[in-house]
Design an enzyme around this catalytic site. Structure first.
Site, PDB file in Angstrom:
ATOM      1  CB  THR A   1      -4.265   3.042  -7.577  1.00 35.86           C
ATOM      2  OG1 THR A   1      -4.611   2.070  -6.598  1.00 35.86           O
ATOM      3  CG2 THR A   1      -5.524   3.596  -8.209  1.00 35.86           C
TER       4      THR A   1
ATOM      5  CB  SER B   1      -6.652  -0.069  -4.389  1.00 32.18           C
ATOM      6  OG  SER B   1      -6.414   0.877  -5.388  1.00 32.18           O
TER       7      SER B   1
ATOM      8  CB  SER C   1      -0.916  -0.006   1.229  1.00 28.13           C
ATOM      9  OG  SER C   1      -1.712   1.143   1.262  1.00 28.13           O
TER      10      SER C   1
ATOM     11  CD  GLU D   1      -2.418  -4.774   3.039  1.00 25.36           C
ATOM     12  OE1 GLU D   1      -3.101  -5.207   3.983  1.00 25.36           O
ATOM     13  OE2 GLU D   1      -2.814  -3.902   2.245  1.00 25.36           O
TER      14      GLU D   1
ATOM     15  CG  ASN E   1      -1.615   5.032  -1.056  1.00 28.77           C
ATOM     16  OD1 ASN E   1      -1.479   6.206  -1.387  1.00 28.77           O
ATOM     17  ND2 ASN E   1      -1.974   4.090  -1.903  1.00 28.77           N
TER      18      ASN E   1
ATOM     19  N   GLY F   1      -0.625  -5.526  -2.476  1.00 35.53           N
ATOM     20  CA  GLY F   1       0.652  -6.162  -2.250  1.00 35.53           C
ATOM     21  C   GLY F   1       0.697  -6.863  -0.903  1.00 35.53           C
TER      22      GLY F   1
END
Length: 1567
Positions: A176, A234, A171, A460, A230, A458
């Site tokens: 995105t 997303s 993140s 985490e 972020n 991704g």
């Protein structure tokens, strides 16, 4: 083979903060078999490493410090090209490119690593950048997102296979944004194989492309949120398939989403936000919407105020709300549906504000609670039912239904579950609407292939990891497995294709971890089992995990934490992650009570019912699909069970992996460089963790196991040919490479020779670079030695020559001094002699001059005195004469004035008397009748006179013709007599025997001579009579004019008198009618007669009919005097009057009323009748103009020796102008409009039929001719303005003519612009292909040839030479300029065309230079500078110096390549000299600059200074591209000065009607 670990070798040492820090081997101590390496670190500290001597041969030994790459390779754009592929080298390469070169993209084999700059960098994604990557292979340009997108597009076309681009990363890494730019690339790029197809098609994005781009703001608003890492994270996975047809063109798209984070709706950690759409709604809703929906400030909603400050820096939620609404409209969601969406979202916010009171064992919720009432109103549901089933639940048994109370915590969970269910349903409905809009059945049927873009979360790892992190990491495990297999397969395919020997490569397989999660008895299956139990809990689930997996079989992938019994640890491929089981069961169930579902389905809100139905149907479809894929034994059970979130996610993930495995995959790994989201800040340890997590280091490890470095034979031979003797250079590249390897590398396992490439083990490239440096150093030493010897010998010889020359100079100087002294003495004597003679001569001349001056003064005085006396006498006489004349004139004028006064008094008295009599006489109606009868009689008389004179003229004309016939017969007889006489003389000379006959003939000759003389006298008499007849005719014509003019004046006078009388009589009739007089009918007859006579007067006046007249003869009144028309009565059209100010042709003067002899007038009238006959068949004239003069015309080609004159170039325009002018003069206005429209359309179509270089000559030819036609129209327009009040035509006709001129002028300007636009567009298309090969790639300057991209030495002119050279480019420019000047175009047009072409050259070449890889060097800058100088010389030679200014950016870029870059001061000088380049452009050029072997490398400090300025600048990288489909600015030149209308027509033109017309007009002008 020599060990790498020698003194001076660069290597790495681990560091706690930076991860790795650079060091250098300062000492090397060998004690027996033990070796100690002393290392000096970059921070000044020292350390040592001890190992065995045999360990030094293996640089991959973990005891030894990792080796560092040479400075030239440290910032390589492809990590697999690094000589030493190790963890610190990879991290340092990414860091150096990121911090010093501001390159956020780096290749790692097939993977693109994208490092988030945390700063808007729009210059990297402009349309110009998009086009730079279109049609280019991946290695031609710098690493970029667009290179991956283009590679996917080309693979789809070439391999006829679907493609997938996987964008992954944690993140905040920029996934995105990367996916958004990839979709923008596909939507906006033009196909390089079909340039201009996109623009020619729509001049903008198609509706489908706009809809695809519109999905981004919608998905971001409803699925993205601010997190600690972020600002636009997303919270769902997205796989969008961009559909292509067979063309291939984008025709639609499909979106699949994965695992929306529903829990974020009801809970957000500190510093985080809910989904963007809620904040956008609160900020952007109108006052009316706020009141209708009950929207409160963000701080008043429990679902929005949990994360603290709701504001994101530099983000305007109100503006984003408008963008979201626009995007919804684009995909087909109308305003009504949007209002319904916002209504449901507002209801969710109010649900979060519902207050539930807690009891001891239950909970309470009043149906009158304010937030509940507002939410129920917006959702259209029953508030009481919602409140009831929020605090209670119903258990259904076989025999009864049991309702129990829920405690406070359970009630809150139910409330939040309903909100999450509704929001998830709205999200799914939006996805369904998008898919329905972008992937209609027609689109799906027409779709031939697709490119999928996977934007997925991704790996985490947080402090507390829950169910969402588990699913995300499970998805990443599956993707990593596919990634490893794909990389291994590519490596294996490469080795097999090159047919080299290789051993099996082991790679870390994460299949055990995947089995742990998705096996039949795995984490997910146990979770589903526990979730279906009514008493299932998180604790019992964890105990099941411990029971099943806490064993030796799973110890590598599953661990039990030391403390606590509510968590479990999974060893993922990236790292170990500990998951908290709290909430696993509830989140996996993800269910809404059936009672609440019934309440929602009973809603009066149709939109809500539609959304819920869509969600329920989708769930049923997924359940049915899972049942179909399950074994038959379980199919029935699965059909009756409600699917859990984990099972749904597992199924969708398996489907995703099947889709990916069926496509060709491209990878983009996004990296987050720092936790604080600071622009251009790099945290090495954080990046290393991400490189491990995203599999980049694993990719490099797989490459290192094999042969990571690979060079083609050609590249290797070019680089390292100096390591072998030059006798080997004549062989093929493969043999040269084999010779180099045989000489330099003794261990054969360090490399492999393939079919086209050489494969090296890690580190071998650095070893070869070291050998190359040693060879270059030895060669440099040898060169220096010989150069110094040559230098000092040359210096000694120069000193000796200087001494000899100095001696000769001194001796010569002394000799010259002695000679100079002798010459001075002789010169002094000569000077004295000359001076004395001069002085004596001067005295004599002064005396003579004085005497002459005295004489002249005396004589002048005497003459002036006599002259003055004469002038006084003459003046006195003149005064006397003038005075006497004045006295006489005054007396005369006084007498005349008195006489006039007396006469006027007498005449006034007589006039008064006559007036009184007339007034009395005019009062009677009989007088009016008498006057009318007199006037009618006079008109009849004038008409009879006119007809009589017309008949007399006809008789006279007949007599003239008879006399001319008789004269011709007498001339024929005379010719016969003369011929007969000559024959007799010939016979008389035959012989003397015929003398008698001769005398008789002489007698006859005398008789004939007498008759001949009589005939001549009679002929002269007839000629005199003919002249008298002509004079009489001319006199009668003048009399006719005078009579007609007098009649007109008399008519005007009578008309005025009659009008006054009519007015009086009308008033009298009205007065009598009002009185009702008895004699009313008595005035009827006079009135009728009066009106009839009035109309007759109007007819006599020759009034013009309202009907538009076409011929000048019909528009001119007939007159008396034998029915003839004189030139002064002719009324021409203004077009001819336009040229009357410029053209002094006799034909035009006679036509416009000048007095000419009567015979010339009749001849002019006959010519004009012929012209009118031609114009009557105007269609045939138009056909000849369009077909013969335009379409079939062979355009004259310019010649260098004999330049064409203007008539030879502009004759089409001259002929069209001539025809148009005559049509206007003779009144053929409508016909001229049709003719000009046809001609303009034909010219435009003719020019547009050419393409490429073929258009150069025709385009310029017709451009010049159209401007010539425009000049005539402009002249006509100017004359209209100047003579507006003098026009003798009717107002309607004048307005029609004025409108025609304006319309034709406007159309001609448009045609001229269209021709220039088409011409310039084709020229740009041709020259755009030449620019880069000619200006950038060609090497015209001998002695400075560079070897990149070319075969070395004698092979430099091989197949890889540029397709165009500078000579080709200059020849093209010469051809264009020659056409412009040969066809007489104005200088301003020439300048505009050349400036636009050179602007295209400058911009295209500069942009290409900026994006070149491994290209920029000092020699290359010298070559490009030489090419630019040739263009500048061309501009100077052809007097278009202003065009050379368009090359300023390119010129300064080449200067930058040649300037010194060794210090910060040198960089400042570069900024001063290269003033037109932005800091961003300078940084780009310097970062790509290739330092020569003996140049000082650009230090990191200098690169940091340059990077800092570029960051502060934030300017565009590329210049704005010059569009190929636009001509650029075009200013129409001033109209040309027309002195006369030319009638020139080439003899080879087969146009009989136009030729006859020009001849007639020319004869008419000569009259």
């Amino acid at each position: 083979m020599v060990s790498h670990y020698e003194i001076g070798t660069l290597c790495w040492q681990p560091d706690e903060q930076e991860g790795w820090i650079g060091s250098v081997i300062a000492t090397k101590t060998v004690e027996g078999d033990s070796v100690t390496l002393g290392l000096t670190l970059d921070n000044g500290t020292t350390t040592s490493v001890t190992c065995k001597e045999c360990d030094l041969e293996n640089e991959n030994n973990p005891i030894l410090p990792p080796l560092r790459n040479p400075p030239a390779l440290e910032a390589n754009e492809d990590l697999t090209n690094l000589s030493f592929l190790n963890e610190p080298s990879v991290m340092h390469a990414i860091r150096k490119r990121y911090e010093q070169e501001l390159n956020i993209y780096t290749y790692s084999g097939i993977v693109l690593i994208a490092t988030n700059p945390f700063q808007r960098n729009d210059s990297l994604y402009t349309p110009d950048i998009i086009q730079m990557y279109s049609g280019r292979s991946r290695g031609e340009r710098e690493p970029h997102l667009f290179a991956i997108a283009e590679d996917a597009y080309r693979c789809m076309i070439r391999e006829k296979r679907n493609q997938t681009i996987v964008v992954s990363g944690e993140s905040g890494a920029g996934k995105t944004v990367s996916a958004k730019y990839i979709m923008r690339y596909f939507a906006t790029v033009e196909d390089a194989d079909r340039p201009g197809a996109h623009t020619a098609k729509t001049h903008a994005l198609s509706k489908t492309e706009e809809q695809i781009l519109a999905t981004n703001p919608i998905m971001e608003a409803f699925g993205n949120a601010k997190t600690t890492r972020n600002d636009n994270s997303s919270r769902f996975g997205k796989y969008i398939e961009i559909l292509f047809d067979k063309t291939p063109e984008i025709i639609g798209a499909r979106i699949r989403t994965y695992l929306l984070e529903r829990s974020r709706l009801v809970f957000q950690p500190a510093t985080e936000r809910n989904y963007h759409i809620f904040y956008q709604l609160c900020a952007g809703a109108s006052d009316e919407e706020r009141e209708l929906l009950g929207i409160l400030p963000v701080a008043d909603f429990n679902y929005l105020n949990q994360g603290g400050d709701p504001v994101i820096p530099n983000v305007d939620d109100a503006e984003e709300f408008q963008l979201t609404k626009q995007a919804l409209s684009v995909i087909g969601v109308d305003e009504k549906a949007q209002s319904s969406i916002f209504q449901v979202l507002s209801a969710l916010l109010h649900i979060g504000n519902i207050v539930i009171s807690a009891g001891r064992t239950d909970s309470n919720l009043s149906s009158d609670e304010a937030s509940l009432v507002q939410a129920a109103k917006l959702l259209g549901i029953d508030a009481f039912s919602f409140a009831k089933w929020t605090t209670k639940k119903q258990i259904v048994t076989r025999s009864e239904k049991i309702v129990t109370n829920l405690n406070y915590k359970q009630a809150v969970v139910v409330r939040d579950s309903v909100a999450k269910f509704i929001y998830s349903a709205v999200f799914d409905w939006l996805v369904a609407v998008i898919n329905h809009s972008l992937a209609t059945p027609e689109v799906q049927k027409a779709a031939n292939s697709f490119i999928g873009v996977l934007d997925i979360y991704g790996f985490e790892h947080f402090k507390t990891n829950s169910f969402e992190q588990f699913c995300i990491n499970y998805a990443n495990e599956k993707l990593q497995q596919e990634f490893n297999q794909h990389i291994f397969k590519l490596e294996q395919d490469e080795y097999v294709r090159e047919e080299i020997k290789w051993n099996h490569i082991d790679f870390s397989d994460n299949q055990p971890c995947i089995n742990l999660i998705e096996a039949r008895i795995g984490i997910l299956s146990l979770l589903d089992e526990e979730s279906r139990l009514p008493s299932g809990s998180d604790d019992s689930y964890v105990q099941k995990l411990y029971t099943n997996f806490d064993s030796d079989n799973y110890k590598k992938v599953f661990k039990k934490p030391r403390f606590g019994k509510t968590a479990f640890t999974i060893c993922h491929y990236a790292m170990e992650v500990t998951y908290s089981s709290e909430g696993f069961i509830e989140k996996n169930r993800d269910t809404v009570p059936e009672e609440h579902l019934e309440v929602l389905m009973a809603s009066s809100n149709e939109f809500l019912k539609e959304v819920l139905k869509t969600s329920i149907d989708a769930a049923k479809a997924d359940q049915a699909e899972m049942a179909a894929k399950a074994p038959k034994a379980r199919a029935g059970a699965l059909t009756n069970r409600k699917p859990t979130l984990g099972s749904i996610f597992k199924g969708s993930l398996i489907e995703l992996m099947n889709t990916i495995n069926s496509t060709n995959v491209h990878y983009i790994r996004c990296i987050k460089p720092n936790e604080a989201k600071v622009a251009w800040q790099f945290e090495a340890q954080m990046v290393l963790n991400q490189l491990r997590a995203c599999g980049v280091l694993e990719t490099i490890r797989i490459s290192c196991e094999g042969f990571p470095t690979r060079w083609t034979f050609e590249e290797f031979a070019h680089r390292y040919c100096i390591l072998v003797d030059s006798s080997n250079w004549d062989q093929s590249d493969g043999k040269v490479a084999d010779a180099i390897l045989s000489k330099t590398i003794t261990q054969e396992n360090k490399y492999q020779l393939g079919k086209t490439k050489i494969f090296f083990r890690a580190g071998m490239l650095a070893y070869l670079e070291n050998l190359r440096s040693q060879r270059l150093n030895h060669a440099a030493t040898l060169i220096q030695k010989n150069w110094r010897r040559l230098y000092y010998r040359k210096r000694y010889l120069e000193i000796m020559r200087s001494i000899v020359k100095t001696q000769a100079v001194v001796r010569g100087h002394l000799t010259r001094m002695r000679v100079e002294n002798i010459r001075q003495n002789a010169a002094a004597a000569q000077i004295q002699t000359a001076w004395r003679a001069f002085y004596a001569r001067k005295e004599y001349q002064d005396v003579c001059t004085a005497v002459i001056k005295t004489q002249s003064c005396v004589r002048g005085y005497l003459v002036r005195k006599g002259l003055l006396a004469g002038r006084q006498t003459n003046a006195a006489i003149s005064i006397q004469r003038v005075y006497r004349g004045h006295v006489a004139r005054v007396a005369y004028k006084r007498d005349v004035r008195n006489i006039v006064i007396v006469q006027s008094l007498f005449r006034r008295r007589a006039a008064k008397q006559e007036l009184e009599a007339l007034k009395v006489e005019a009062r009677s109606a009989n007088h009016f009748k008498k006057v009318s009868y007199q006037l009618e009689n006079k008109v009849v008389e004038l008409t009879q006179n006119l007809s009589t004179r017309t008949q007399e003229n006809k008789k006279l004309l007949g007599q003239i013709e008879q006399m001319e016939t008789q004269l011709a017969s007498w001339q024929n007889k005379h010719n016969e007599l003369q011929t007969y006489t000559n024959e007799l003389e010939a016979e008389a000379a035959v012989a003397s025997t015929h003398m008698v006959r001769a005398r008789e003939l002489e007698t006859k000759l005398d008789e004939l001579s007498t008759k001949y003389n009589e005939s001549l006298e009679q002929l002269k008499t007839q000629e005199v009579e003919s002249d008298e007849i002509r004079k009489t005719l001319y006199t009668k014509t003048l009399e006719l004019e005078s009579a007609l003019q007098a009649a007109n004046e008399e008519k005007e006078t009578v008309k005025l008198t009659l009008n006054e009388e009519i007015q009086k009589l009308t008033e009298e009739v009205e007065r009598l009618s009002a009185r009702g007089a008895m004699n009313g009918n008595a005035y009827g007859t006079p009135d009728s007669r009066m009106n009839g006579s009035t109309n007759g007067v109007l007819a006599m006046q020759g009034g013009k009919s309202s009907k538009s007249l076409k011929r000048h003869s019909l528009n001119t009144p007939y007159k008396e005097n034998n029915g003839l028309l004189t030139p002064r009565d002719f009324n021409p059209r203004p077009a001819s009057m336009v040229l009357s100010t410029q053209i002094n042709s006799p034909g035009y003067i006679s036509a416009f009323g000048s007095t000419t002899p009567q015979g010339d007038f009749f001849q002019a009238q006959n010519i004009e009748l012929e012209i009118e006959k031609l114009f009557d068949r105007e269609e045939e004239i138009r056909v000849e103009v369009v077909q013969g003069l335009i379409r079939s015309l062979v355009i004259p080609q310019p010649s260098g020796q004999n330049p064409m004159n203007a008539n030879e170039v502009l004759f089409p325009a001259h002929i069209i102008n001539l025809v148009t002018s005559e049509m206007w003069r003779l009144g053929f206005v409508k016909e001229s409009e049709v003719l000009l429209a046809s001609a303009m359309d034909a010219i435009q179509r003719q020019v547009m039929s050419y393409s490429g270089e073929d258009i150069i000559m025709p385009g310029v030819f017709w451009l010049s001719n159209v401007h010539e036609m425009l000049s005539l129209v402009c002249l006509a327009e100017l004359n209209i303005e100047e003579n507006r009040n003098d026009m003798s035509m009717e107002e309607v006709e004048f307005q029609e003519y004025e409108r025609l001129v304006e319309l034709v002028k406007h159309d001609l300007e448009n045609v001229e612009f269209n021709i220039y636009h088409t011409w310039m567009k084709e020229l740009k298309s041709v020259i755009s292909k030449m620019i880069v090969p000619a200006v950038i790639e060609s090497q015209s300057l001998p002695g400075f040839i560079t070897n990149e991209g070319n075969r070395f030495f004698h092979k430099v002119l091989g197949s890889t030479s540029p397709s165009y050279s500078m000579d080709d480019l200059l020849n093209f420019l010469n051809k264009v300029l020659k056409a412009l000047k040969s066809y007489y175009l104005e200088n301003i047009v020439v300048s505009q065309a050349v400036v636009e072409l050179l602007k295209l050259v400058g911009v295209t070449a500069f942009n290409d230079l900026l994006t070149r890889r491994n290209f920029l060097s000092w020699k290359r800058g010298l070559q490009i500078n030489y090419n630019i100088t040739r263009i500048e010389e061309w501009c100077k030679t052809n007097d278009v110096q202003e065009a050379a200014l368009k090359l300023e950016h390119l010129m300064q870029a080449t200067k930058l390549l040649q300037l010194k870059k060794g210090s910060v001061a040198d960089i400042e000088i570069i900024y001063d000299i290269c003033w037109s380049l932005s800091p961003t452009q300078i940084q780009k050029l310097i970062s790509q600059y290739q330092v020569a072997d003996y140049d000082v490398p650009i230090s990191s400090e200098i690169q940091k200074v340059i990077a800092k300025k570029a960051i502060e600048d934030q300017g565009h990288l590329l210049l704005e591209a010059v569009p190929l489909d636009d001509s650029g600015p075009f200013e129409i030149a001033e109209p040309r000065m027309l002195a006369v209308l030319e009638t020139y027509m080439p003899a080879w033109l087969q146009l009989p009607r136009l030729r006859k017309l020009t001849e007639l007009i020319s004869r008419n002008e000569r009259q």
